[in-house]
Design a protein around this motif. Structure first.
Motif, PDB file in Angstrom:
ATOM      1  N   THR A 104       1.683  -5.619   8.809  1.00  0.00           N
ATOM      2  CA  THR A 104       2.473  -5.094   7.691  1.00  0.00           C
ATOM      3  C   THR A 104       3.897  -5.633   7.694  1.00  0.00           C
ATOM      4  O   THR A 104       4.414  -6.077   6.662  1.00  0.00           O
ATOM      5  N   ALA A 105       4.562  -5.602   8.842  1.00  0.00           N
ATOM      6  CA  ALA A 105       5.952  -6.058   8.918  1.00  0.00           C
ATOM      7  C   ALA A 105       6.074  -7.528   8.546  1.00  0.00           C
ATOM      8  O   ALA A 105       6.993  -7.931   7.813  1.00  0.00           O
ATOM      9  N   ASP A 106       5.147  -8.359   9.016  1.00  0.00           N
ATOM     10  CA  ASP A 106       5.185  -9.789   8.703  1.00  0.00           C
ATOM     11  C   ASP A 106       4.936 -10.024   7.217  1.00  0.00           C
ATOM     12  O   ASP A 106       5.578 -10.888   6.596  1.00  0.00           O
ATOM     13  N   ALA A 107       4.007  -9.279   6.635  1.00  0.00           N
ATOM     14  CA  ALA A 107       3.711  -9.435   5.205  1.00  0.00           C
ATOM     15  C   ALA A 107       4.927  -9.080   4.366  1.00  0.00           C
ATOM     16  O   ALA A 107       5.229  -9.741   3.359  1.00  0.00           O
ATOM     17  N   LEU A 108       5.651  -8.029   4.756  1.00  0.00           N
ATOM     18  CA  LEU A 108       6.846  -7.624   4.018  1.00  0.00           C
ATOM     19  C   LEU A 108       7.971  -8.638   4.188  1.00  0.00           C
ATOM     20  O   LEU A 108       8.681  -8.971   3.234  1.00  0.00           O
ATOM     21  N   ALA A 109       8.141  -9.146   5.395  1.00  0.00           N
ATOM     22  CA  ALA A 109       9.189 -10.139   5.640  1.00  0.00           C
ATOM     23  C   ALA A 109       8.959 -11.397   4.808  1.00  0.00           C
ATOM     24  O   ALA A 109       9.907 -11.997   4.287  1.00  0.00           O
ATOM     25  N   ALA A 110       7.697 -11.793   4.651  1.00  0.00           N
ATOM     26  CA  ALA A 110       7.373 -12.980   3.870  1.00  0.00           C
ATOM     27  C   ALA A 110       7.664 -12.797   2.392  1.00  0.00           C
ATOM     28  O   ALA A 110       7.864 -13.783   1.665  1.00  0.00           O
ATOM     29  N   LEU A 111       7.719 -11.553   1.928  1.00  0.00           N
ATOM     30  CA  LEU A 111       7.952 -11.270   0.508  1.00  0.00           C
ATOM     31  C   LEU A 111       9.422 -11.319   0.125  1.00  0.00           C
ATOM     32  O   LEU A 111       9.750 -11.381  -1.062  1.00  0.00           O
ATOM     33  N   LYS A 112      10.310 -11.254   1.075  1.00  0.00           N
ATOM     34  CA  LYS A 112      11.723 -11.098   0.760  1.00  0.00           C
ATOM     35  C   LYS A 112      12.300 -12.273  -0.022  1.00  0.00           C
ATOM     36  O   LYS A 112      13.193 -12.099  -0.853  1.00  0.00           O
ATOM     37  N   THR A 113      11.796 -13.483   0.216  1.00  0.00           N
ATOM     38  CA  THR A 113      12.292 -14.621  -0.560  1.00  0.00           C
ATOM     39  C   THR A 113      11.717 -14.611  -1.978  1.00  0.00           C
ATOM     40  O   THR A 113      12.368 -15.083  -2.915  1.00  0.00           O
ATOM     41  N   GLU A 114      10.502 -14.081  -2.128  1.00  0.00           N
ATOM     42  CA  GLU A 114       9.872 -14.015  -3.452  1.00  0.00           C
ATOM     43  C   GLU A 114      10.468 -12.904  -4.312  1.00  0.00           C
ATOM     44  O   GLU A 114      10.631 -13.069  -5.529  1.00  0.00           O
ATOM     45  N   LEU A 115      10.818 -11.775  -3.682  1.00  0.00           N
ATOM     46  CA  LEU A 115      11.343 -10.612  -4.406  1.00  0.00           C
ATOM     47  C   LEU A 115      12.728 -10.278  -3.857  1.00  0.00           C
ATOM     48  O   LEU A 115      12.868  -9.540  -2.884  1.00  0.00           O
ATOM     49  N   PRO A 116      13.783 -10.803  -4.469  1.00  0.00           N
ATOM     50  CA  PRO A 116      15.131 -10.584  -3.947  1.00  0.00           C
ATOM     51  C   PRO A 116      15.567  -9.125  -3.984  1.00  0.00           C
ATOM     52  O   PRO A 116      16.498  -8.742  -3.262  1.00  0.00           O
ATOM     53  N   GLN A 117      14.920  -8.307  -4.810  1.00  0.00           N
ATOM     54  CA  GLN A 117      15.273  -6.892  -4.890  1.00  0.00           C
ATOM     55  C   GLN A 117      14.620  -6.063  -3.783  1.00  0.00           C
ATOM     56  O   GLN A 117      14.843  -4.859  -3.685  1.00  0.00           O
ATOM     57  N   LEU A 118      13.817  -6.711  -2.939  1.00  0.00           N
ATOM     58  CA  LEU A 118      13.092  -6.023  -1.879  1.00  0.00           C
ATOM     59  C   LEU A 118      13.972  -5.851  -0.638  1.00  0.00           C
ATOM     60  O   LEU A 118      14.585  -6.796  -0.156  1.00  0.00           O
ATOM     61  N   ARG A 119      13.999  -4.624  -0.110  1.00  0.00           N
ATOM     62  CA  ARG A 119      14.639  -4.319   1.160  1.00  0.00           C
ATOM     63  C   ARG A 119      13.573  -3.727   2.081  1.00  0.00           C
ATOM     64  O   ARG A 119      12.742  -2.935   1.638  1.00  0.00           O
ATOM     65  N   VAL A 120      13.613  -4.103   3.349  1.00  0.00           N
ATOM     66  CA  VAL A 120      12.580  -3.670   4.292  1.00  0.00           C
ATOM     67  C   VAL A 120      13.243  -3.027   5.510  1.00  0.00           C
ATOM     68  O   VAL A 120      14.156  -3.604   6.108  1.00  0.00           O
ATOM     69  N   PHE A 121      12.773  -1.836   5.857  1.00  0.00           N
ATOM     70  CA  PHE A 121      13.214  -1.143   7.061  1.00  0.00           C
ATOM     71  C   PHE A 121      11.988  -0.895   7.931  1.00  0.00           C
ATOM     72  O   PHE A 121      10.886  -0.735   7.429  1.00  0.00           O
ATOM     73  N   ARG A 122      12.205  -0.849   9.221  1.00  0.00           N
ATOM     74  CA  ARG A 122      11.077  -0.675  10.131  1.00  0.00           C
ATOM     75  C   ARG A 122      11.400   0.315  11.237  1.00  0.00           C
ATOM     76  O   ARG A 122      12.453   0.214  11.882  1.00  0.00           O
ATOM     77  N   HIS A 123      10.526   1.312  11.418  1.00  0.00           N
ATOM     78  CA  HIS A 123      10.588   2.185  12.585  1.00  0.00           C
ATOM     79  C   HIS A 123       9.868   1.495  13.742  1.00  0.00           C
ATOM     80  O   HIS A 123       8.749   1.004  13.560  1.00  0.00           O
ATOM     81  N   GLU A 124      10.459   1.501  14.888  1.00  0.00           N
ATOM     82  CA  GLU A 124       9.831   0.873  16.046  1.00  0.00           C
ATOM     83  C   GLU A 124       8.568   1.620  16.484  1.00  0.00           C
ATOM     84  O   GLU A 124       7.649   1.040  17.038  1.00  0.00           O
TER      85      GLU A 124
END
Length: 240
Positions: free
Chosen positions: A48-68
């Motif tokens: 999940t974290a990798d999939a979200l990180a890969a989206l950040k360049t495609e969707l500039p309005q996307l912000r991602v936070f992660r609980h360890e």
């Protein structure tokens, strides 16, 4: 640029769902809102974290936070709410069953209300869940209404629009998200409801069984009743 609308999505082990869902949310939002999309990865053990990180360049309005580590859905929602920059925040589940196309209607209804309207909550018109889950939900909602006296008919629907300042005024506890309607009304704000679409889950599986929901719900219900009895009502103060 100021943000007027934030969308918060808590996710755990939803690697196959996050990319199509994030794209759907982006398509559903009006650019006039200068929206932001916040995904909170609650300690996922898959990609999940990798999939979200890969989206950040495609969707500039996307912000991602992660609980360890896995902290629970309510904690993930709170993380997103505290990070949100919009005055209004829409929430939806990360499993793809909530339809992002319903967000604009929920937000519009909230904006059309006065300042005493705190939240507009979705009600799933046709639930795409198993019969056992629908029956369990119906019984749980009826029992909760009898115990708490709120107006909720579908507390399990994850898609909502809420004023951020209202959310931040609520008492926090784990599993809080199941009682948001009651807690908002407890603070003296109105809650309205809107029928929304509900879709079958395409990827992944539910994180809870009916028994787990019931056991957690009974314990939390006692706590929310205690909170209600220890509250003297909303007070409006005027500066002198």
């Amino acid at each position: 640029m100021p943000v007027s609308l934030s969308v918060v999505v808590p996710v755990k082990d939803e690697a196959e769902n996050v990319a199509p869902l994030a794209r759907e949310i982006a398509r559903a939002l009006s650019e006039e809102d200068t929206p932001e999309i916040i995904f909170v990865d609650d300690g996922s053990a898959d990609g999940t974290a990798d999939a979200l990180a890969a989206l950040k360049t495609e969707l500039p309005q996307l912000r991602v936070f992660r609980h360890e580590r896995n902290a629970g859905q309510s904690r993930a929602i709170r993380t997103g709410m505290r990070a949100a920059r919009g005055e209004i925040v829409a929430t939806l589940d990360g499993d793809g069953q909530n339809d992002p196309a319903d967000i604009p209607a929920l937000v519009a209804q909230l904006r059309a209300g006065n300042t005493k309207l705190g939240m507009v909550s979705g009600v799933r018109a046709k639930r795409r869940d198993t019969l056992s889950r629908r029956l369990a939900s119906t019984l749980a909602n009826a029992f909760r209404r009898a115990m708490l006296g709120d107006t909720a008919t579908d507390t399990g629907c994850g898609i909502k629009a809420i004023r951020r300042d209202v959310y931040l005024s609520l008492p926090y506890f784990d599993h809080q998200h199941r009682f948001l309607i009651n807690l908002v009304e407890r603070e003296g704000y109105g809650v309205q409801f809107l029928p929304v679409n509900h879709r079958p889950r395409v990827h992944g599986k539910s994180k809870y069984t009916n028994v787990q929901r019931m056991l957690a719900g009974l314990s939390d219900l006692r706590g929310v009743r205690w909170l209600a009895k220890r509250y003297r009502g909303h007070e409006q103060a005027k500066e002198m």
